[in-house]
Design an enzyme around this catalytic site. Sequence first.
Site, short mmCIF file in Angstrom:
data_model
loop_
_atom_site.label_atom_id
_atom_site.label_comp_id
_atom_site.label_asym_id
_atom_site.label_seq_id
_atom_site.Cartn_x
_atom_site.Cartn_y
_atom_site.Cartn_z
N TYR A 9 0.80 -1.23 0.00
CA TYR A 9 0.00 0.00 0.00
C TYR A 9 0.83 1.27 0.00
O TYR A 9 0.29 2.36 0.14
CB TYR A 9 -0.90 0.03 1.25
CG TYR A 9 -2.19 -0.74 1.12
CD1 TYR A 9 -2.20 -2.04 0.64
CD2 TYR A 9 -3.39 -0.18 1.52
CE1 TYR A 9 -3.38 -2.75 0.55
CE2 TYR A 9 -4.58 -0.88 1.43
CZ TYR A 9 -4.56 -2.17 0.95
OH TYR A 9 -5.74 -2.88 0.86
N LYS A 37 4.10 -15.17 1.25
CA LYS A 37 4.03 -15.84 -0.04
C LYS A 37 5.47 -15.87 -0.54
O LYS A 37 5.81 -15.37 -1.62
CB LYS A 37 3.10 -15.04 -0.97
CG LYS A 37 2.81 -15.67 -2.32
CD LYS A 37 1.99 -16.94 -2.27
CE LYS A 37 1.98 -17.60 -3.63
NZ LYS A 37 1.43 -18.96 -3.60
N ASP A 87 -11.68 -9.59 5.00
CA ASP A 87 -13.03 -9.65 4.41
C ASP A 87 -13.52 -11.09 4.46
O ASP A 87 -14.69 -11.35 4.73
CB ASP A 87 -13.03 -9.14 2.96
CG ASP A 87 -13.53 -7.69 2.85
OD1 ASP A 87 -13.27 -6.90 3.79
OD2 ASP A 87 -14.17 -7.34 1.83
N ASP A 91 -5.75 -7.44 4.38
CA ASP A 91 -6.98 -6.80 3.90
C ASP A 91 -7.91 -7.87 3.32
O ASP A 91 -9.08 -7.95 3.66
CB ASP A 91 -6.64 -5.75 2.83
CG ASP A 91 -7.91 -5.19 2.21
OD1 ASP A 91 -8.80 -4.78 2.97
OD2 ASP A 91 -8.02 -5.20 0.96
N ASP A 97 -2.16 -18.24 0.36
CA ASP A 97 -3.22 -19.00 -0.32
C ASP A 97 -3.65 -20.19 0.55
O ASP A 97 -4.84 -20.45 0.74
CB ASP A 97 -2.77 -19.45 -1.72
CG ASP A 97 -1.35 -20.02 -1.78
OD1 ASP A 97 -0.63 -19.98 -0.75
OD2 ASP A 97 -0.94 -20.50 -2.86
#
Length: 360
Positions: free
Chosen positions: A135, A186, A247, A243, A219
């Site tokens: 970000y 990752k 959700d 983020d 993942d």
Amino acid sequence: MKSYRIALIPGDGIGKEVVPAAVGVLKAAASEFALRFEQFDWGCEYYLRSGRMMPEQGLEQLRPFDAIFLGAIGHPSVPDHISLRELLLKIRFGFDLYANLRPVEILPGLEPPLRSKTAQDIHMLFVRENTEGEYCGLGGRFKRGTDDEVAIQQAVFTRKGITRIIRFAFEQARRRPRKRLTSATKSNAMQYSLVLWDEVLREVARDYPDVPVSNYHVDALAARMINRPETLDVVVASNLFADILTDLGGALQGSLGLAASANLNPTGRLGPPMFEPVHGSAPDIAGRGIANPIAAIWAAALMMEHLGEPLASQRIMEALKTVTAEARIRTPDLGGKNTTEEFAAAVNEKTPKGTHRARP
Ligand code: NAD
Ligand code: IPM
Ligand code: MN
């Protein structure tokens, strides 16, 4: 009597509906101290009038407050990369609020959407790195509008930034009954930034031998949140990864309208902490008075806890849980027919007033 100054930024869409709901509950819960609210009309309408999401000196205006309480930002008439970056991200970055806490829990009376899981199985705390990573906003576009167009969006990971968020996550894990920390990266595909993250995790872990640590690729962690959520306690991840995962966390709770967050700087102060729901301005339901105010009310409880008023925080959470447990009043996202105001009024009614009761 102790008094706290709270800057309210309802923002756009359902932000303007859930913030008044939460403020009503905060007023009911404030007994042994006073809350002084000041409202700022910053957001997309302000932008359409003035060309800015907040005044040039907006951060200076916010700085003296004890906390910021924000609803949601974003309207289809203003590009999201302008509205969010010029207001929400500006506050997070400007005040170096590097730790974003996001609890994922099932409230009493609400069925976890995962059929084979119980409420006890879903009890996580996300610790999101909030001021760097994907970000950071560095990059640019080149040869715009041509077939050769290039866009570069740089992610920035610093040893200092990774160390402080991982250390904070360990501290959170240490305080919880299950005391587990999981990190999501990752590093099989991102060989610089997230390999550094994994190295720092191992280094910091040496200071917390009492906290078992696991490390998953993001993942695999997303799948684990569904298949084996009971193995997850505190989860630390980068800005973008957390983020996305939170959700998913909201969906695991039963609705995005339940997910709350606290933006903190646990080690310094450039400005006040900020408390907000995880959800956005929900243009699809805005203006109908049916948004679920639970996330905002929960964020209000987080605010009282972090302001050093744990009893008020408990009063809010107990009132909220009493109303969800009764299962009488539900907004449409949870299958009910009630309005934002009806739900908030029910919580308000259950919030003990004028008490100075010390709870065990
Ligand atoms: P969103 O979170 O606004 O909505 C996603 C879905 O969840 C929608 O169907 C919405 O109706 C539902 N939902 C969200 N909150 C709810 C609530 N409290 N009660 C009931 N249902 C709820 O995400 P989006 O649609 O991707 O984004 C809409 C706008 O909000 C965009 O401009 C986006 O950039 C912005 N946004 C802002 C924030 C923020 O200010 N913190 C967060 C996310 C998105
Ligand atoms: C959130 C939101 C914001 C984020 C957006 C609106 C910039 O999705 O708080 O989760 O990605 O941080
Ligand atoms: Mn989000």
